[in-house]
Design a protein around this motif. Structure first.
Motif, PDB file in Angstrom:
ATOM      1  N   ASN A 229       0.807  -1.233   0.000  1.00 25.54           N
ATOM      2  CA  ASN A 229       0.000   0.000   0.000  1.00 25.54           C
ATOM      3  C   ASN A 229       0.839   1.283   0.000  1.00 25.54           C
ATOM      4  O   ASN A 229       0.280   2.373  -0.135  1.00 25.54           O
ATOM      5  CB  ASN A 229      -1.055   0.023   1.122  1.00 25.54           C
ATOM      6  CG  ASN A 229      -0.470  -0.264   2.493  1.00 25.54           C
ATOM      7  OD1 ASN A 229       0.735  -0.163   2.680  1.00 25.54           O
ATOM      8  ND2 ASN A 229      -1.329  -0.623   3.436  1.00 25.54           N
ATOM      9  N   VAL A 230       2.153   1.142   0.112  1.00 24.48           N
ATOM     10  CA  VAL A 230       3.035   2.316  -0.011  1.00 24.48           C
ATOM     11  C   VAL A 230       4.282   1.919  -0.804  1.00 24.48           C
ATOM     12  O   VAL A 230       4.875   0.869  -0.540  1.00 24.48           O
ATOM     13  CB  VAL A 230       3.494   2.851   1.383  1.00 24.48           C
ATOM     14  CG1 VAL A 230       4.441   4.046   1.217  1.00 24.48           C
ATOM     15  CG2 VAL A 230       2.306   3.259   2.249  1.00 24.48           C
ATOM     16  N   ILE A 257      -5.094   4.942   1.234  1.00 22.75           N
ATOM     17  CA  ILE A 257      -4.697   3.522   1.293  1.00 22.75           C
ATOM     18  C   ILE A 257      -5.736   2.673   2.014  1.00 22.75           C
ATOM     19  O   ILE A 257      -5.793   1.465   1.821  1.00 22.75           O
ATOM     20  CB  ILE A 257      -3.282   3.343   1.918  1.00 22.75           C
ATOM     21  CG1 ILE A 257      -3.168   3.995   3.292  1.00 22.75           C
ATOM     22  CG2 ILE A 257      -2.232   3.896   1.018  1.00 22.75           C
ATOM     23  CD1 ILE A 257      -1.788   3.843   3.919  1.00 22.75           C
ATOM     24  N   GLU A 261      -6.009   2.366  -2.410  1.00 21.83           N
ATOM     25  CA  GLU A 261      -5.051   3.070  -3.262  1.00 21.83           C
ATOM     26  C   GLU A 261      -3.621   2.733  -2.818  1.00 21.83           C
ATOM     27  O   GLU A 261      -3.398   2.381  -1.651  1.00 21.83           O
ATOM     28  CB  GLU A 261      -5.287   4.588  -3.186  1.00 21.83           C
ATOM     29  CG  GLU A 261      -6.568   4.992  -3.878  1.00 21.83           C
ATOM     30  CD  GLU A 261      -6.786   6.507  -3.950  1.00 21.83           C
ATOM     31  OE1 GLU A 261      -7.601   6.928  -4.787  1.00 21.83           O
ATOM     32  OE2 GLU A 261      -6.164   7.265  -3.173  1.00 21.83           O
ATOM     33  N   ILE A 262      -2.693   2.868  -3.765  1.00 20.24           N
ATOM     34  CA  ILE A 262      -1.278   2.662  -3.420  1.00 20.24           C
ATOM     35  C   ILE A 262      -0.609   4.034  -3.363  1.00 20.24           C
ATOM     36  O   ILE A 262      -0.640   4.796  -4.335  1.00 20.24           O
ATOM     37  CB  ILE A 262      -0.562   1.738  -4.431  1.00 20.24           C
ATOM     38  CG1 ILE A 262      -1.232   0.350  -4.431  1.00 20.24           C
ATOM     39  CG2 ILE A 262       0.936   1.637  -4.107  1.00 20.24           C
ATOM     40  CD1 ILE A 262      -0.577  -0.687  -5.330  1.00 20.24           C
ATOM     41  N   MET A 263      -0.042   4.324  -2.191  1.00 27.40           N
ATOM     42  CA  MET A 263       0.572   5.638  -1.975  1.00 27.40           C
ATOM     43  C   MET A 263       1.992   5.662  -2.527  1.00 27.40           C
ATOM     44  O   MET A 263       2.782   4.755  -2.257  1.00 27.40           O
ATOM     45  CB  MET A 263       0.607   5.927  -0.474  1.00 27.40           C
ATOM     46  CG  MET A 263       1.271   7.235  -0.141  1.00 27.40           C
ATOM     47  SD  MET A 263       1.476   7.440   1.628  1.00 27.40           S
ATOM     48  CE  MET A 263      -0.149   7.955   2.114  1.00 27.40           C
TER      49      MET A 263
END
Ligand code: AHR
Length: 342
Positions: A229-230, A257, A261-263
């Motif tokens: 996620n990051v 996230i 979503e992917i940060m």
């Protein structure tokens, strides 16, 4: 009477028998070309937008109009090319050598050769290792570890502000060129933050500071891990590549996230494309790395010519950029660094 030529000579050469001094002309004698200060600049390569802006800054500063003859060499990200370039500069008896070292290790021999030839070496951007500390005159550049701490602290504050449990942070690191100061400092800060805050560091792999490699590495990570996620990208170009890879997988980049979503986190913020990506929320936070070193190096050279000893290390002040306003500033060692929303 002081001629224009003499004034030029004083301005550009300082006093004593420094290189670049011109002789006095006799009446009727052809006026010799204005003497220029010769600077050999060994650049890392052209791997990133940051690097191209940096090269431009150096070329614009060290122009004939400004009194310089710049010998520019593109090392194509290979240390051996840079070593060869420095040896050529020594043979040409340049007045100053400016080196942006691709990695920190392995400079002792060639920098000793420069010292023996009595040519001052100014390091710019990246650093050499401690063993070569006495072999260069001074350095100007970024505090890469601090840049990393700023971005990691931003993530920590973002988690707090948005009630995200740190143990739910699953992060991958697209590292820069292994052994480069920018990679070492930013990686060190990430690892320290992972330990301190309890994030999960799933994997780390070098993207060599390029967009193509950034995309390749991120695609690989996405195939291997389904819970990222990051992504911590050690420069903007790697981030652009990572965004391409994430979108190619049908996933969405962004700060949210908790909703899948992917940060994307990055460094530099020097190109319009990077600032635009922050504005659009594609990159959540950028630790600025300032590439405009030309005038800084010139100031050092002018000081040296005027007999002023420059500071051995000169760190550049840098910003933090984020489109998200949930974190207004980050605190590091008691100092608050404001977050700029572009
Ligand atoms: O050494 C500075 C780094 O090198 C920048 O972050 C990166 O973009 C460049 O290639």
């Amino acid at each position: 009477m002081i001629t224009v030529l003499t004034v030029f000579s004083i301005i550009f050469t300082g006093c004593g028998n420094a290189p670049g001094n011109s002789a006095v002309n006799k009446p009727g004698e052809a006026v010799p070309e204005k003497s220029l200060i010769t600077v050999g600049f060994s650049q890392v390569g052209a791997e990133s937008d940051w690097r191209n802006i940096n090269t431009e800054s150096m070329k614009q500063t060290f122009s004939p109009e400004n009194g310089y003859d710049l010998i520019y060499d593109d090392g194509q990200q290979k240390q051996q090319n840079q070593i060869t370039a420095i040896r050529t500069f020594i043979q040409k008896e340049v007045d100053y050598i400016v080196l942006a070292p691709v990695i920190e290790d392995g400079w002792n021999t060639v920098l000793t050769e420069a010292r023996d030839a009595d040519i001052p070496v100014i390091l710019v951007d990246r650093m050499v290792n401690d063993e070569a500390r006495d072999l260069f005159t001074c350095w100007v550049g970024s505090d890469f570890e601090l840049e990393g701490r700023k971005v990691c602290e931003w993530l920590n504050e973002y988690c707090k502000a948005n009630h995200i449990n740190p143990s739910n942070i699953n992060i991958v690191n697209i590292k820069g060129t292994e052994g480069a100061s920018a990679e070492l400092g930013r990686t060190k800060s990430l690892r320290a933050a992972v330990n301190e805050y309890g994030w999960n560091l799933l994997d780390e792999r070098s993207g060599d500071f390029t967009q193509a490699k950034g995309r390749e590495v991120m695609s690989r990570f996405l195939r291997q891990y389904d819970n990222i996620n990051v992504v911590y990208c050690e420069n903007d170009n790697e981030a652009f590549g990572a965004i391409e890879a994430i979108e190619a997988e049908g996933k969405t980049v962004g700060s949210d996230i908790r909703h899948g979503e992917i940060m994307v986190l990055a460094f530099d913020g020097s190109s319009d494309q990077a600032v635009e990506a922050v504005r659009k929320g594609q990159i959540s936070c950028i630790g600025e790395c300032n590439p405009l070193h030309g005038p800084r190096v010139e100031k050092i050279i002018k000081n040296l010519r005027n007999g002023i000893t420059p500071d051995k290390y000169e760190y550049v002040d840098e910003d933090i950029f984020s489109a998200d306003d949930s974190v207004r500033n980050v605190k590091i060692d008691g100092e608050a660094y404001p977050v700029t929303v572009p």
